[in-house]
Design a protein around this motif. Structure first.
Motif, short mmCIF file in Angstrom:
data_model
loop_
_atom_site.label_atom_id
_atom_site.label_comp_id
_atom_site.label_asym_id
_atom_site.label_seq_id
_atom_site.Cartn_x
_atom_site.Cartn_y
_atom_site.Cartn_z
N SER A 42 0.84 -1.19 0.00
CA SER A 42 0.00 0.00 0.00
C SER A 42 0.88 1.24 0.00
CB SER A 42 -0.92 0.02 1.23
OG SER A 42 -0.16 0.24 2.42
N VAL A 43 0.29 2.36 -0.36
CA VAL A 43 1.00 3.63 -0.37
C VAL A 43 1.48 3.96 1.04
CG1 VAL A 43 0.79 6.11 -0.74
CG2 VAL A 43 -0.24 4.51 -2.37
N PHE A 74 7.15 -1.56 -4.65
CA PHE A 74 5.76 -1.92 -4.38
C PHE A 74 5.38 -3.22 -5.09
CE2 PHE A 74 6.04 2.63 -3.74
CZ PHE A 74 5.29 2.83 -2.57
N ALA A 121 1.51 5.86 -5.50
CA ALA A 121 2.57 5.32 -4.66
C ALA A 121 3.89 6.03 -4.93
CB ALA A 121 2.72 3.82 -4.89
#
Length: 331
Positions: free
Chosen positions: A178-179, A202, A221
């Motif tokens: 996740s960001v 990521f 992101a």
């Protein structure tokens, strides 16, 4: 940051030296005899890999050496599983929860082995091999971490970063689902104040649509991490080849030319439910390593043509794949 155009980004990538990463450590260690069991992506699956830093350092060293011999410019510490969520699955020496000192022993063990492998490669007069200190997910891979607050994430990542830093040339925040997870890990690395380069990587959705496992876009992101002091690269990893190939041009388009783009994909197929948390469905895996060696090397070539200047492999990618990528890229 001031965003570059896609063409500017690709020009910058072609002008700088390509860096070759290693491949997956867990699967190679299993090949070398380290016991690995449990659902793909689960903490149980990584327990033996973490223990190997203390119980079988010879095998961890052999794995690093295999990637260096294949041509890797960067090896990653075998500390992906050295987090409380994983190591607490087995009682500590006194029968209670694992202590910070015990956890640090595993991380330090991983760091020392990688550093020694890097140093010996340099001493042999071959080339400089950098060590990437891993800042991994704090829970099972691919799961959206909802059990830690931002402050807890940053505190835990800061402790890991400070412990692995003495053995590292750079920090690698990897398999961020996740960001929020990626940004907090990167900020913690910056908060060490050590000035080591920070790479943030990521993991992508199996939908291969340019989104993370969380459903957030890869562009969001990248933008969330690009302004953190010390971030020098944004990558994607532990994802399908197809998802990786879609994400790379998106990253190059959104990021400044000064920030490197990278990719190290999986060598097998995974199918995971999206937006799941630590208690969600298990991932299904085709553990037959479907990526042919030459095919993976060709994919890596396309990533560099799309602007990537860092390439390697993740789960199910072995030294023979890395050797083929090196040959294909004429490194």
């Amino acid at each position: 940051p001031t965003h570059s155009t896609s063409n500017e980004g690709m020009a910058s990538a072609s002008a700088r030296r390509l860096l070759l990463l290693d491949g997956g450590m867990g699967h190679l260690l299993r090949r070398l005899g380290v016991p690995i069991s449990g659902p793909f992506g689960s903490s149980e699956r990584f327990l033996g890999v973490a223990h190997a830093n203390v119980n079988r350092p010879d095998l961890v060293r052999r794995a690093h050496d295999s990637y260096i011999e294949a041509g890797a410019d960067v090896i990653t510490t075998n500390s992906y599983a050295c987090v409380p969520h994983c190591l607490s699955l087995e009682p500590s020496a006194d029968g209670g929860a694992i202590s910070r000192a015990e956890l640090d022993d595993y991380i330090i063990g991983a760091g020392k082995i990688a550093q020694e492998a890097s140093q010996e490669a340099s001493d042999r007069g071959n080339r400089k091999v950098q060590v990437a200190g891993s800042l991994p997910p704090l829970g099972p891979s691919y799961r959206i971490n909802r059990s830690h607050s931002n402050e807890e994430l940053r505190s835990e990542y800061l402790a890991i970063a400070q412990t692995i830093a003495p053995f590292s040339d750079l920090f690698l925040c990897e398999t961020m689902a996740s960001v929020r997870e990626g940004r907090e890990a990167a900020q913690a690395a910056a908060d060490t104040g050590l000035g080591l380069p920070i790479w943030v990587s990521f993991t992508l959705s199996d939908l291969a649509d340019g989104t993370l496992r969380s459903g957030e876009s890869i562009e969001s992101a990248a933008s969330a991490c690009a302004d953190i002091e010390g971030v020098e690269a944004v990558l994607v990893n532990c994802s399908s080849v197809e998802a990786t190939s879609i994400a790379i041009p998106k990253l190059r388009k959104i990021l400044p030319a000064a920030i490197r783009i990278g990719a190290y994909a999986n060598g097998m197929e995974t199918k995971c439910s999206e937006n799941h948390d630590e208690n969600g469905e298990e991932c299904l895996i085709d553990d037959t390593y479907g990526q042919e060696i030459d095919s993976y090397a060709e994919e890596a070539m396309t990533w560099t043509e799309s602007g990537a200047s860092i390439v390697g492999g993740c789960c199910g990618i072995f030294p023979e794949h890395i050797k083929a990528v090196k040959s294909r890229l004429n490194l």
